[in-house]
Enzyme design. Structure first.
Site, PDB file in Angstrom:
ATOM      1  N   SER A   1       0.866  -1.180   0.000  1.00 55.14           N
ATOM      2  CA  SER A   1       0.000   0.000   0.000  1.00 55.14           C
ATOM      3  C   SER A   1       0.897   1.222   0.000  1.00 55.14           C
ATOM      4  CB  SER A   1      -0.875  -0.006   1.259  1.00 55.14           C
ATOM      5  OG  SER A   1      -1.511   1.240   1.452  1.00 55.14           O
TER       6      SER A   1
ATOM      7  N   TYR B   1      -1.895  -0.418  10.725  1.00 53.77           N
ATOM      8  CA  TYR B   1      -1.860  -0.825   9.315  1.00 53.77           C
ATOM      9  C   TYR B   1      -0.614  -0.280   8.635  1.00 53.77           C
ATOM     10  CZ  TYR B   1      -3.521  -1.201   4.447  1.00 53.77           C
ATOM     11  OH  TYR B   1      -3.649  -1.487   3.108  1.00 53.77           O
TER      12      TYR B   1
END
Length: 262
Positions: free
Chosen positions: A144, A157
């Site tokens: 990501s 995250y």
């Protein structure tokens, strides 16, 4: 003349393969001639996804939670029984939860690390022996942009995805002379379940409309839009090609220019 199916004879395992980016990746790799194993936790969703791909390639699925090492090893063994050694691994499965840092509890922290980082580790270790034996392999970790920069309210995250980038680079150096490449693709906000959850969270916290929440996320992309799963999948598929053998240890953003290498 180059083959229209350069991955013919290769076996690709895609985690989180029943929907979103994972399913789009499986479609791309099947179109390139690979045999496909979809992996996930929901057997019904996997069965449905495999059915949608069955006319395009040899496709199967295995059920397992990537955060559980024993389940990973069992699932990979089942995949080998069906389609032979694993040549391509796409670590796509992931999960994101939003919370202010001082409210992140131990359970949330451990869950984010277990799914996003440890799960990637388990799958890489499970697939690597096949690649070493055959002296050829492609590992692509779907990370990501959160693995490259910071985002507020998703600290666990972000930490996990930064770890995935580091793991990618470390293993890439270890196997650089063994015919194996290890890379990461880093999508920005993409039209997936994770973004749908982020939209719902913004709506619940701020009271804005879903369209306004989506626009807020899209604003991070200089192109002013959400990335589409197929766009990420095409980047992943390119890294899996034989011709991409010199691309190793890279973390490639797919984000419309949000993150640029300095």
């Amino acid at each position: 003349m180059k083959s229209a199916q350069p991955l013919n004879g290769r076996h690709a395992l895609v985690t989180g393969g029943s929907r979103g980016i994972g399913f789009a990746v499986a479609q791309q790799l099947a179109g390139l001639g690979a045999r496909i194993t979809l992996m996930g936790r929901d057997a019904a969703a996997l069965d449905e996804a495999a059915g949608r791909l069955s006319g395009q390639a040899r496709v199967g699925f295995v059920r397992g939670d990537i955060a559980q090492r024993g389940q990973v090893l069992q699932a990979f063994a089942q995949a080998r029984e069906a389609f032979g050694s694993i040549d391509i691994l796409v670590n796509n499965a992931g999960q994101a939860e939003s919370q202010r840092f001082d409210r992140v509890d131990e359970e949330t922290w451990q869950r984010m690390i277990a799914v996003n980082l440890s799960g990637t580790f388990h799958c890489m270790q499970a697939a690597l022996p096949d690649m070493l034996e055959r002296k050829w392999g492609r590992i692509v970790n779907v990370a990501s942009t959160a693995g490259l920069i910071g985002y507020a309210y998703v600290s666990a995250y972000c930490a996990a995805k930064h770890g995935v980038i580091g793991l990618t680079r470390a293993l890439a150096l270890e196997v650089a002379r063994k015919g194996i490449t290890v890379n990461a693709v880093c999508p920005g906000y993409t039209e997936t379940d994770i973004v749908h959850g982020a939209v719902e969270n913004i709506v619940n916290r701020t009271g804005v409309s879903p369209d306004q929440a989506r626009a807020t996320l899209a604003e991070r992309n200089p192109q002013g839009r959400l990335v589409q799963p197929d766009e990420v999948a095409r980047a992943v598929a390119w890294l899996c090609l034989p011709d991409a053998g010199s691309i190793n240890g890279q973390a490639i953003p797919v984000d419309g220019g949000e993150v640029m290498a300095g």
